[in-house]
Enzyme design. Structure first.
Site, PDB file in Angstrom:
ATOM      1  N   HIS A  11       0.815  -1.217   0.000  1.00 30.61           N
ATOM      2  CA  HIS A  11       0.000   0.000   0.000  1.00 30.61           C
ATOM      3  C   HIS A  11       0.853   1.273   0.000  1.00 30.61           C
ATOM      4  O   HIS A  11       2.061   1.253   0.258  1.00 30.61           O
ATOM      5  CB  HIS A  11      -0.914   0.012   1.232  1.00 30.61           C
ATOM      6  CG  HIS A  11      -0.146   0.051   2.522  1.00 30.61           C
ATOM      7  ND1 HIS A  11       0.425   1.200   3.032  1.00 30.61           N
ATOM      8  CD2 HIS A  11       0.159  -0.938   3.400  1.00 30.61           C
ATOM      9  CE1 HIS A  11       1.036   0.931   4.163  1.00 30.61           C
ATOM     10  NE2 HIS A  11       0.901  -0.363   4.407  1.00 30.61           N
ATOM     11  N   GLU A  85      -2.056  -6.758   7.601  1.00 30.81           N
ATOM     12  CA  GLU A  85      -0.696  -6.705   8.130  1.00 30.81           C
ATOM     13  C   GLU A  85      -0.576  -7.574   9.376  1.00 30.81           C
ATOM     14  O   GLU A  85      -1.577  -7.922  10.027  1.00 30.81           O
ATOM     15  CB  GLU A  85      -0.328  -5.251   8.456  1.00 30.81           C
ATOM     16  CG  GLU A  85       1.069  -5.026   9.020  1.00 30.81           C
ATOM     17  CD  GLU A  85       2.198  -5.502   8.125  1.00 30.81           C
ATOM     18  OE1 GLU A  85       2.283  -6.727   7.890  1.00 30.81           O
ATOM     19  OE2 GLU A  85       3.002  -4.661   7.692  1.00 30.81           O
TER      20      GLU A  85
END
Length: 228
Positions: A11, A85
């Site tokens: 990202h 994550e």
């Protein structure tokens, strides 16, 4: 059957990235530089890879990065919580200095390569297993000419790459991390081969000099930075 190509994309930048705070699973959005990175990276990735399927972590920074790319190739984005994550428990939102001050022994062990203990953090092995299972499940419905683009996070991608390349994510440290909106490209090996995937390219981005990429579109306006 499986996708012939898997692209793992990190990202764009967030305020926590910029201030070097540990994000983990905190749902922090892209900052202005991160949105610019997502747009520029999407253009670059679309010029070399047209995804058959785009999947992303359900955290907003990953979804927004995925959307910037998906709209260029005419794909939808499928969120998957397994692509989040690594969770860092009590450490999330803190700087390295703050972690070291409160958990000096645990922080030192983590920096030396051990899993954090007593902080509620997810183990490397657990992250690699959940991420790899999700990636391979999404790839399994595709064919040899297809490309799967997976938008996720730095630590999660590195651990997944390690496992997909047949290495131990707990012990092996042979892959560097990705810059924001940079990607890794995997190609399926022959069906009888081990490991089943080959790393074709790693930490590929839009081609900007790194100082420009980290600073964003106004990098040459910062004091002491040349625009040449």
């Amino acid at each position: 059957m499986t996708a012939g190509t898997i692209v793992l994309l990190r990202h764009g930048r967030t305020a926590y990235n910029h201030s070097k705070r540990l994000q983990g699973q905190i749902d922090i959005p892209l900052d202005d530089v991160g949105r610019w990175q997502a747009e520029q990276g999407a253009n670059a990735l679309a010029s070399s890879h047209t995804a058959t399927k785009v999947v992303a972590s359900d955290l907003q920074r990953a979804l927004d990065t995925a959307t910037a790319y998906a709209k260029l190739v005419g794909a939808d984005v499928e969120p998957d919580v397994r692509l989040r994550e690594r969770s860092f428990g009590e450490w999330e939102g803190l700087s390295g200095e703050e972690i070291a001050a409160r958990w000096p022994a645990e922080h030192a062990a983590w920096r030396a390569g051990a899993d954090p203990v007593r902080a509620g953090a997810e183990s490397r092995a657990a992250v690699a297993e959940r991420m790899s299972a999700a990636v391979l499940e999404h790839a399994a419905g595709l064919g040899a000419e297809d490309t799967l683009v997976v938008v996720s996070h730095g630590a999660a991608i590195t651990l997944t790459l390690t496992l997909l390349l047949g290495q131990d994510p707990v012990e092996w440290r042979g892959i560097s991390g990705l810059h924001n909106v940079h990607w890794s490209h995997l190609h399926a090996a022959d069906p009888q081969a081990h490991p089943a995937w080959r790393l074709v390219a790693h930490n590929v981005g839009a081609g900007y000099p790194l100082d420009h990429w980290l600073a964003g579109p106004d990098w040459n306006l910062e004091p002491g930075v040349s625009g040449e």
